[in-house]
Design an enzyme around this catalytic site. Structure first.
Site, PDB file in Angstrom:
ATOM      1  N   GLY A 152      49.905   4.824   9.134  1.00  0.00           N
ATOM      2  CA  GLY A 152      49.937   5.699   9.969  1.00  0.00           C
ATOM      3  C   GLY A 152      49.125   7.005   9.981  1.00  0.00           C
ATOM      4  O   GLY A 152      49.020   7.241   8.691  1.00  0.00           O
ATOM      5  N   GLY A 163      49.998  10.261   9.127  1.00  0.00           N
ATOM      6  CA  GLY A 163      49.819  10.989   7.950  1.00  0.00           C
ATOM      7  C   GLY A 163      49.857  12.513   8.653  1.00  0.00           C
ATOM      8  O   GLY A 163      50.052  13.354   8.066  1.00  0.00           O
ATOM      9  N   ARG A 164      48.821  13.159   9.400  1.00  0.00           N
ATOM     10  CA  ARG A 164      48.112  14.184   9.559  1.00  0.00           C
ATOM     11  C   ARG A 164      47.949  14.440  11.176  1.00  0.00           C
ATOM     12  O   ARG A 164      47.136  15.345  11.226  1.00  0.00           O
ATOM     13  CB  ARG A 164      47.244  14.646   8.422  1.00  0.00           C
ATOM     14  CG  ARG A 164      46.106  13.994   8.851  1.00  0.00           C
ATOM     15  CD  ARG A 164      44.657  14.637   8.112  1.00  0.00           C
ATOM     16  NE  ARG A 164      43.780  13.957   7.867  1.00  0.00           N
ATOM     17  CZ  ARG A 164      42.433  14.672   7.628  1.00  0.00           C
ATOM     18  NH1 ARG A 164      42.300  15.924   7.387  1.00  0.00           N
ATOM     19  NH2 ARG A 164      41.294  13.465   7.295  1.00  0.00           N
ATOM     20  N   LYS A 186      44.186  16.402  15.242  1.00  0.00           N
ATOM     21  CA  LYS A 186      44.430  16.217  13.409  1.00  0.00           C
ATOM     22  C   LYS A 186      44.221  17.247  12.564  1.00  0.00           C
ATOM     23  O   LYS A 186      43.694  17.760  13.202  1.00  0.00           O
ATOM     24  CB  LYS A 186      42.750  14.925  13.987  1.00  0.00           C
ATOM     25  CG  LYS A 186      41.828  14.434  12.416  1.00  0.00           C
ATOM     26  CD  LYS A 186      41.000  13.659  12.684  1.00  0.00           C
ATOM     27  CE  LYS A 186      40.923  13.252  10.932  1.00  0.00           C
ATOM     28  NZ  LYS A 186      39.593  12.359  11.207  1.00  0.00           N
ATOM     29  N   GLY A 237      49.254  16.676   5.637  1.00  0.00           N
ATOM     30  CA  GLY A 237      48.989  16.905   6.909  1.00  0.00           C
ATOM     31  C   GLY A 237      48.426  17.141   7.318  1.00  0.00           C
ATOM     32  O   GLY A 237      48.339  18.173   8.556  1.00  0.00           O
ATOM     33  N   ARG A 277      44.324  -0.054  16.875  1.00  0.00           N
ATOM     34  CA  ARG A 277      43.674  -0.191  16.111  1.00  0.00           C
ATOM     35  C   ARG A 277      44.186  -1.610  15.264  1.00  0.00           C
ATOM     36  O   ARG A 277      45.180  -1.685  15.705  1.00  0.00           O
ATOM     37  CB  ARG A 277      43.769   0.678  14.637  1.00  0.00           C
ATOM     38  CG  ARG A 277      44.432   1.205  14.013  1.00  0.00           C
ATOM     39  CD  ARG A 277      44.290   2.396  13.608  1.00  0.00           C
ATOM     40  NE  ARG A 277      44.982   3.631  14.170  1.00  0.00           N
ATOM     41  CZ  ARG A 277      44.222   4.804  13.959  1.00  0.00           C
ATOM     42  NH1 ARG A 277      43.472   5.083  13.337  1.00  0.00           N
ATOM     43  NH2 ARG A 277      45.028   6.131  14.831  1.00  0.00           N
ATOM     44  N   ASP A 306      42.178  -0.026   9.353  1.00  0.00           N
ATOM     45  CA  ASP A 306      42.932   0.936   9.706  1.00  0.00           C
ATOM     46  C   ASP A 306      41.745   1.941  11.326  1.00  0.00           C
ATOM     47  O   ASP A 306      42.217   2.110  11.465  1.00  0.00           O
ATOM     48  CB  ASP A 306      43.593   1.790   9.543  1.00  0.00           C
ATOM     49  CG  ASP A 306      43.137   2.356   8.357  1.00  0.00           C
ATOM     50  OD1 ASP A 306      42.472   1.729   7.073  1.00  0.00           O
ATOM     51  OD2 ASP A 306      42.876   3.504   7.716  1.00  0.00           O
ATOM     52  N   ASN A 307      39.972   2.380  11.003  1.00  0.00           N
ATOM     53  CA  ASN A 307      39.370   2.571  11.350  1.00  0.00           C
ATOM     54  C   ASN A 307      38.732   1.963  12.682  1.00  0.00           C
ATOM     55  O   ASN A 307      38.053   2.350  12.749  1.00  0.00           O
ATOM     56  CB  ASN A 307      38.552   3.179  10.440  1.00  0.00           C
ATOM     57  CG  ASN A 307      39.586   4.807   9.875  1.00  0.00           C
ATOM     58  OD1 ASN A 307      40.583   4.980   9.861  1.00  0.00           O
ATOM     59  ND2 ASN A 307      39.323   4.882   8.373  1.00  0.00           N
ATOM     60  N   ASP A 313      37.337   7.504  13.496  1.00  0.00           N
ATOM     61  CA  ASP A 313      37.255   8.713  12.213  1.00  0.00           C
ATOM     62  C   ASP A 313      36.365   8.999  11.008  1.00  0.00           C
ATOM     63  O   ASP A 313      36.283   7.780  11.144  1.00  0.00           O
ATOM     64  CB  ASP A 313      38.362   7.319  11.370  1.00  0.00           C
ATOM     65  CG  ASP A 313      39.777   8.043  11.161  1.00  0.00           C
ATOM     66  OD1 ASP A 313      39.771   9.527  12.062  1.00  0.00           O
ATOM     67  OD2 ASP A 313      40.713   7.408  10.545  1.00  0.00           O
TER      68      ASP A 313
HETATM   69  P1  AMP Z   1      41.519   8.080   7.082  1.00  0.00           P
HETATM   70  O1  AMP Z   1      40.727   7.784   5.696  1.00  0.00           O
HETATM   71  O2  AMP Z   1      41.324  10.036   7.513  1.00  0.00           O
HETATM   72  O3  AMP Z   1      40.894   6.999   7.915  1.00  0.00           O
HETATM   73  O4  AMP Z   1      43.116   8.248   6.629  1.00  0.00           O
HETATM   74  C1  AMP Z   1      44.021   7.365   5.680  1.00  0.00           C
HETATM   75  C2  AMP Z   1      45.093   7.646   5.381  1.00  0.00           C
HETATM   76  O5  AMP Z   1      45.190   8.324   5.207  1.00  0.00           O
HETATM   77  C3  AMP Z   1      45.563   7.822   7.311  1.00  0.00           C
HETATM   78  O6  AMP Z   1      47.282   7.249   7.573  1.00  0.00           O
HETATM   79  C4  AMP Z   1      46.234   9.358   7.065  1.00  0.00           C
HETATM   80  O7  AMP Z   1      46.986   9.771   8.235  1.00  0.00           O
HETATM   81  C5  AMP Z   1      46.363   9.210   5.870  1.00  0.00           C
HETATM   82  N1  AMP Z   1      45.772  11.388   5.837  1.00  0.00           N
HETATM   83  C6  AMP Z   1      44.797  11.609   5.101  1.00  0.00           C
HETATM   84  N2  AMP Z   1      44.574  12.601   5.195  1.00  0.00           N
HETATM   85  C7  AMP Z   1      45.901  13.193   4.774  1.00  0.00           C
HETATM   86  C8  AMP Z   1      46.530  14.703   4.780  1.00  0.00           C
HETATM   87  N3  AMP Z   1      45.861  15.311   4.763  1.00  0.00           N
HETATM   88  N4  AMP Z   1      48.144  14.415   4.577  1.00  0.00           N
HETATM   89  C9  AMP Z   1      48.755  13.527   4.794  1.00  0.00           C
HETATM   90  N5  AMP Z   1      47.837  12.029   5.211  1.00  0.00           N
HETATM   91  C10 AMP Z   1      46.683  11.625   5.446  1.00  0.00           C
HETATM   92 MG    MG Z   2      41.349   6.384   9.333  1.00  0.00          MG
END
Ligand code: AMP
Ligand code: MG
Length: 492
Positions: free
Chosen positions: A94, A96-97, A117, A130, A187, A256-257, A266
């Site tokens: 989901g 997360g940020r 983001k 976040g 996605r 997810d990407n 991403d």
């Molecule tokens: P990503 O590697 O950017 O595709 O992120 C994978 C997952 O981790 C996604 O669900 C993001 O929303 C979450 N995520 C990455 N960095 C953070 C962060 N600093 N705080 C909260 N969630 C994060």
């Molecule tokens: Mg991602």
């Protein structure tokens, strides 16, 4: 009478079709405000194409809006729920940020997600803060704009704001928020979330919504869900073939990407390769080479298989029949990506069609390039223009010269002139890519000295990579050999 610039409208025209989905697919919540936002990058041409007024957004008002401190008119922010296979392992994820503010409808009736983001915690943050750091957000902006310049489908950067707040990683870094524009953030992982955690009717709602949003022409098909699988496969095949043709390595092709729109999404540990090596991996966490350059087409198939699995109950009432349909779609993907890559490589070599034997000719060149550590981009520039200008270390070798003769003979066999062939090559071989050392230099100046000039110069050059103008020459120089492998990091 002069018109007060603040009296003109910003131009927000936000809709919220995502809210049609069942409630489990998102959480409505606002971004978390930040203390002292400054707008550091703003994409004027993109803003204009979205129907937004740059005069209103370039200054303090833009800083307030693109930080989440002041919501755009009509915004209804939400964080999306999804899951995903990360390096092969299933996880519930989901945003997360991230927060989607809404879907901007342009004058032409196109629909684009406006997403922040780095805009604060959500129920999907797990242990994350976040937030995002300035360097990686600037980097995503640069590389996605470069992709756009190369004509490769991608999400884009509309703005970057320095939040004025620190984020804590290995070191303390300036915090930032990127405003990202995408045709959607649906996605493969959104479907995995539905298939694994939601009742069947909600999966169907998601599939219907995806078709309506991206593939409305499928609505009248006898089996629209099979059509969805096939179209997503086609888009993905075309996308990954294009990455291969410019030496782009995504680095974290988790499900997810992988966007269902076929856009590159991403930008984490991604990079373009300088020296050609088919096994190139940049990501510090990819020690198995799962997302290595040459493995990207396979991983696209792997991700598509995960997507197909989620669709099985919709493809056919009988599981065995559904599986046959899904397998056929996967085979189509494999055929398509090979075809798309072969067409693209032929064009890079100035060939107007593909003859039997061309695949061999291309493989042979790549092998010689790998053996001599040739620069990927500049090898094709050398073939297009004057060889001597590009310092190809392999030029003097016997194997290269023999290959060159074969290529010349093949080129001479086609009815089109050499001039036309050269034109084709100019259109398919970029003069510039965002080389890692140049991206790093631009980021360093921006982060350490608040000097954004190198970054703006780099962005300007990357806007038209096929222009082949003299100003691009400076950016076509590969880095000095350091013997160190370039590394990129996730968790940014
Ligand atoms: P990503 O590697 O950017 O595709 O992120 C994978 C997952 O981790 C996604 O669900 C993001 O929303 C979450 N995520 C990455 N960095 C953070 C962060 N600093 N705080 C909260 N969630 C994060
Ligand atoms: Mg991602």
């Amino acid at each position: 009478m002069t018109r007060n610039k603040n009296s003109s409208k910003i131009g927000w025209n936000l809709e919220h079709s995502y809210l049609q989905l069942p409630g489990a697919f998102y959480t409505r919540l606002n971004p978390t405000p930040v203390s002292e936002p400054t707008l550091v990058l703003f994409n004027r041409p993109l803003a204009l194409s979205l129907g937004l007024n740059p005069e209103r957004l370039e200054g303090e008002e833009g800083a307030a809006i693109f930080s989440g401190n002041r919501l755009p008119e009509g915004a209804q922010p939400l964080a999306q729920a999804y899951a995903g296979h990360q390096f092969g392992h299933f996880t519930i994820l989901g945003d997360g940020r991230a927060h989607v503010l809404g879907e901007q409808i342009t004058a032409q009736g196109e629909r684009f997600d406006i997403q922040f983001k780095g805009s604060g915690q959500t129920p999907y943050s797990r242990r994350g803060d976040g937030r995002a750091a300035l360097g990686p957000m600037l980097r995503e902006y640069i590389i996605s704009e470069a992709m756009h310049g190369l004509g490769i489908p991608t999400t884009r950067g509309l703005a970057v704001v320095d939040t004025g707040e620190p984020v804590f990683r290995e070191t303390t870094l300036p915090g930032a928020i990127l405003t990202r524009v995408a045709t959607s953030h649906l996605r493969v992982g959104t479907f995995e979330f539905a298939a694994r955690t939601r009742p069947a009717d909600e999966l169907r709602s998601l599939a219907d919504y995806t078709i309506q949003r991206h593939y409305p022409e499928l609505e009248t098909r006898e089996n629209p869900y099979l059509g969805l699988l096939q179209e997503v496969g086609k888009k993905q095949a075309h996308l990954i073939a294009q990455w291969q043709l410019v030496g782009f390595i995504h680095g974290v092709m988790n499900t997810d990407n992988m966007a269902l729109s076929g856009e590159t999404m991403d930008y984490g540990p991604c990079a373009f390769m300088d020296t050609y090596n088919q096994n190139t991996v940049f990501s510090s966490i990819d020690d198995q080479g799962r997302y290595a350059y040459d493995n990207q087409p396979n991983m696209g198939a792997w991700n598509l298989a995960r997507f197909a699995e989620t669709l099985l109950p919709l493809l056919h009432p009988e599981q065995s029949q559904a599986e046959i349909l899904a397998q056929d779609a996967l085979i189509d993907y494999i055929i398509l990506i090979q075809r798309s890559w072969l067409d693209g490589m032929s064009a890079k070599l100035g060939l107007f069609n593909v003859e039997s034997g061309d695949g061999y000719l291309i493989d042979e060149l790549l092998k010689i390039m790998q053996q001599h550590g040739a620069d990927f981009t500049n090898t094709f520039l050398a073939l297009t223009f004057d060889e001597t200008a590009y310092n190809l270390t392999m030029s003097d070798t016997k194997e290269y010269q023999q290959w060159w003769e074969k290529w010349q003979a093949r080129r001479a066999r086609q009815k089109q002139s050499i001039t036309d062939s050269q034109k084709l090559m100019r259109e398919n071989n970029p003069a510039v890519i965002p080389r890692n050392h140049q991206v790093e230099a631009a980021l360093e100046a921006a982060e350490k000295e608040q000097d954004f000039n190198p970054l703006h110069r780099l962005l300007a050059v990357l806007e038209k990579p096929y222009a082949h103008t003299p100003e691009q020459t400076e950016y076509a120089t590969p880095p000095e050999a350091t013997g160190r492998q370039y590394r990129t990091y996730c968790g940014t």
